[in-house]
Structure formats: C-alpha cells, structure tokens
Write a protein that holds these residues in place. Structure first.
Motif: not given
Length: 388
Positions: A289-294, A350-358
């Motif tokens: 959620r909020g992909s592309g934002t801080v 979304e891949r980079a954000e997904f990896n960072e969060e998981r």
C-alpha cells in the motif's frame, strides 16, 4: 577472483553438489518407499563419487564428469579450445576438420549418445548449459573406442558463476526431478522413453496453467484452491520441499482455539533441514500500500496472514500438541517452527519496496508472492528439461 574459474571454486561446487544431492536423496529414502538407486543416475548410487573437471580458458567452458567410485576424488585440468577435445590427446579430430554437432549459445540440448566416427562429435561455442546422463560417444584413440560418461555437466563461465549462488538449490532440484518422475511413473528417467516425453510435456503445460490461474483473474478463489490442491507439486517445486503433508489437522487438544487448526501445508526443507508451516492466500491480494511514496508498507492482508501463521507456530510450542501431530503424520516439527506465507502478486515497480518491507519481518515469517512462486516452479521445470 570472484569472476574467475579456479580449481578451488570448482572443487567446492563439486563437493557441495554431491553432498546436497546425496543428503536430499537420503531424506527421500527416509520418508518414502523408494531407494536412491531407483531414481538417481548411476554415478550417484554408490558410496563415493569421483569428479574430473576440465576448463577451457579461451572458450570459457567448464566440463564436470561424475562417476561412481570407491572413494571421493577430484581432479581439475586446464585446456584450450573445445572442451571435448580432452578426449582426443593426439588431436586426431583436427585432421578431419569436421564436426558432428556444433552447439552455440544453447541451454537445452538433448544428447544421449553420439555415434559419429572419424570426426569430432561435438563442438561448443558461446553460452552453453548441458546436463547428460550415460553420454556415449566415439573416441579417435584407441581407434573406434566408445567412451561413456556416467554423468556430465557443461557450463559456460557466466552460467556456472550464476549457478554457484544457488548450488544447493540446484542439487536439490536435480534430486526432486528424478525422484518425482519415478514416483509418477515407476520408472527411472530416460530421455528416450515416451513416459519421459509425456512427463516433460505435462510440466510445460503446468507452466501455462499456473500463469492462467495466478495472473488472469478469471478464476474464483475455490478454483485456485482446487488447482493447487490437485497439483501439489506447485508448492513442492516452488518451495523446494523434499517431504510435505497437505491439509494437516492440528487438533485443538486443550480447547485454546475453539476449533482444529488446518494449515495448507507442512513441509521439510532439505537444505536448511527444518520443517516449515505453509499457508497461502489469493494471488490478487494486494501486498503493498502507498507504493511509490515514503509511506509504502505491507498491507493488512499480509499482517493477517502473519497472525494466522503465528497461531500455527505457537501450537507446536506445546509438547502434547506437538507430539500428537508429529506422531499422527510422521513429522518431526520442533518448537518455534518457521513459516511461509504465499500471497499476492508483486508488480515490477513494487519489487524494491516489497523486498525492503518483507526483510523487516521476523525471521520465522517468510513472505513469497505468486510471481516468485511461479518463477521458482518454472526454474525447476527448466532444470528438469535440461536433464538429458
């Protein structure tokens, strides 16, 4: 040195490959009716394996020849030109200036035996990846002599260096390929048999079906559940599990949960040697959620899946419940078992954000998206297709 082929690197890979292959085969023996000599190539059915390796420094091709032996041995030699020319020390093949088969930039060559005489049987160029069992070809000296390689793998430099990063997984995939074929057909894998052709065709069709069910949104939740239930190899191949039990019923012995618990899968990972509790949700569930934002973060769907898996995990902390499930299903799940949640599809952006969060999640909770699961199953199928 990281981008160079060295004796030490090849020896370490060979040792790890053989050790993981035998470890995975032993686990299959332990948890099923089949023995390793039922499904493994002859080179790996004995107590020891000898490995002869040859590296062509100008063409950058590595050949590994595995043979059943009385003791573990490793040899490494450097050569130039076509790596197959190590079988022609007197350069007799050069006189004919002819080649039976030229292979260039190909990773799916099917070879069983080469009966070409009076010329070089195979000449290799570019990016290549070949895995062959019982490969027979004619040598120029002694004259009209056939050589038989029990198991041979040939990789171009970059393919081999990439393989180093997943060498244990690769060996595990090899074992699963052979054992699964035997379990499905009752036969040893043989390229020339119709059953092998049908098996590869089935796996390739599975790729297509997975893509349709996971990514088109044309199917209901029950359809996807049934598809995975009818094709348990999806989770087996995608997660690299040697042994697994589907739809395990974890009895609510103490009445703590108000109902019995039913994870989708409990399976054993032969590489890290532990049992995982696995549960999966739908592929179209949103994961970021909020992909592309801080403020990008994992969605509540993943939070809910994590909570569910924690309940399953905590169940095994009780010795009575743990013994009940382990005895009933012949498992050996320990306290605090790790878990895997399969959910959603991650878009490229979304891949980079997904990896960072998981990666911020606790170590016991692993999240796998359906596009990753699909990719891993396809890698397994590709490995199986390369076994010649």
């Amino acid at each position: 040195m990281k981008d160079k082929i060295t004796k030490e690197l090849v020896e370490k890979f060979s040792k790890n490959f053989v050790e993981q292959l035998k470890k995975s085969a032993e686990l299959i023996e332990k948890n099923s009716y089949i023995k390793r000599n039922h499904f493994l190539p002859e080179a790996f059915t004995g107590d020891s394996v000898s490995v002869n390796s040859f590296y062509s420094i100008d063409r950058e091709h590595l050949m590994l020849v595995f043979m059943k032996s009385n003791k573990n041995e490793f040899n490494y030699s450097i050569t130039t030109g076509n790596v197959f020319d190590v079988f022609d020390p007197f350069r007799i093949w050069n006189r004919s200036k002819s080649t039976g088969i030229r292979i260039e930039n190909s990773s799916n060559i099917k070879i069983k035996s080469i009966n070409v005489r009076g010329m070089r049987p195979i000449d290799l160029y570019g990016e290549v990846e070949i895995i062959a069992e019982d490969f027979i070809f004619n040598m120029p000296y002694p004259r009209n002599t056939d050589a038989k390689l029990e198991y041979v793998m040939i990789f171009s430099k970059q393919i081999f260096l990439n393989l180093i990063k997943k060498q244990h997984t690769f060996a595990n995939q090899i074992v699963l390929s052979y054992s699964d074929f035997f379990e499905n057909t009752g036969e040893k894998y043989n390229l020339n048999k119709d059953s092998s052709v049908r098996y590869i065709s089935y796996l390739n069709q599975l790729k297509i079906s997975m893509s349709e069910y996971f990514f088109t949104k044309n199917y209901k939740e029950t359809d996807i559940d049934n598809f995975i239930a009818n094709h348990p190899e999806i989770l087996k191949y995608g997660l690299g599990l040697i042994n697994f039990q589907s739809q395990v019923i974890m009895k609510d012995i103490h009445g703590d949960y108000g109902q019995d618990l039913k994870p989708d899968l409990i399976g054993f990972d032969s590489i890290i040697e532990t049992w995982f509790i696995v549960d999966y949700k739908l592929p179209w569930k949103k994961v970021i959620r909020g992909s592309g934002t801080v403020r990008a973060s994992l969605t509540a769907e993943i939070t809910s899946l994590k909570k569910q898996l924690k309940v399953y995990r905590d169940y095994f902390n009780d010795s009575i419940q743990r013994k009940y499930v382990n005895d009933l299903y012949n498992l050996d799940v320990k306290k605090y078992p790790p878990t895997i949640g399969i959910i959603g599809t991650v878009e490229l952006e979304e891949r980079a954000e997904f990896n960072e969060e998981r990666f911020d999640q606790p170590g016991w909770f692993k999240v796998v998206s359906y596009d990753e699961l699909y990719k891993k199953v396809c890698e397994f199928i590709d490995t199986t297709s390369k076994i010649q």
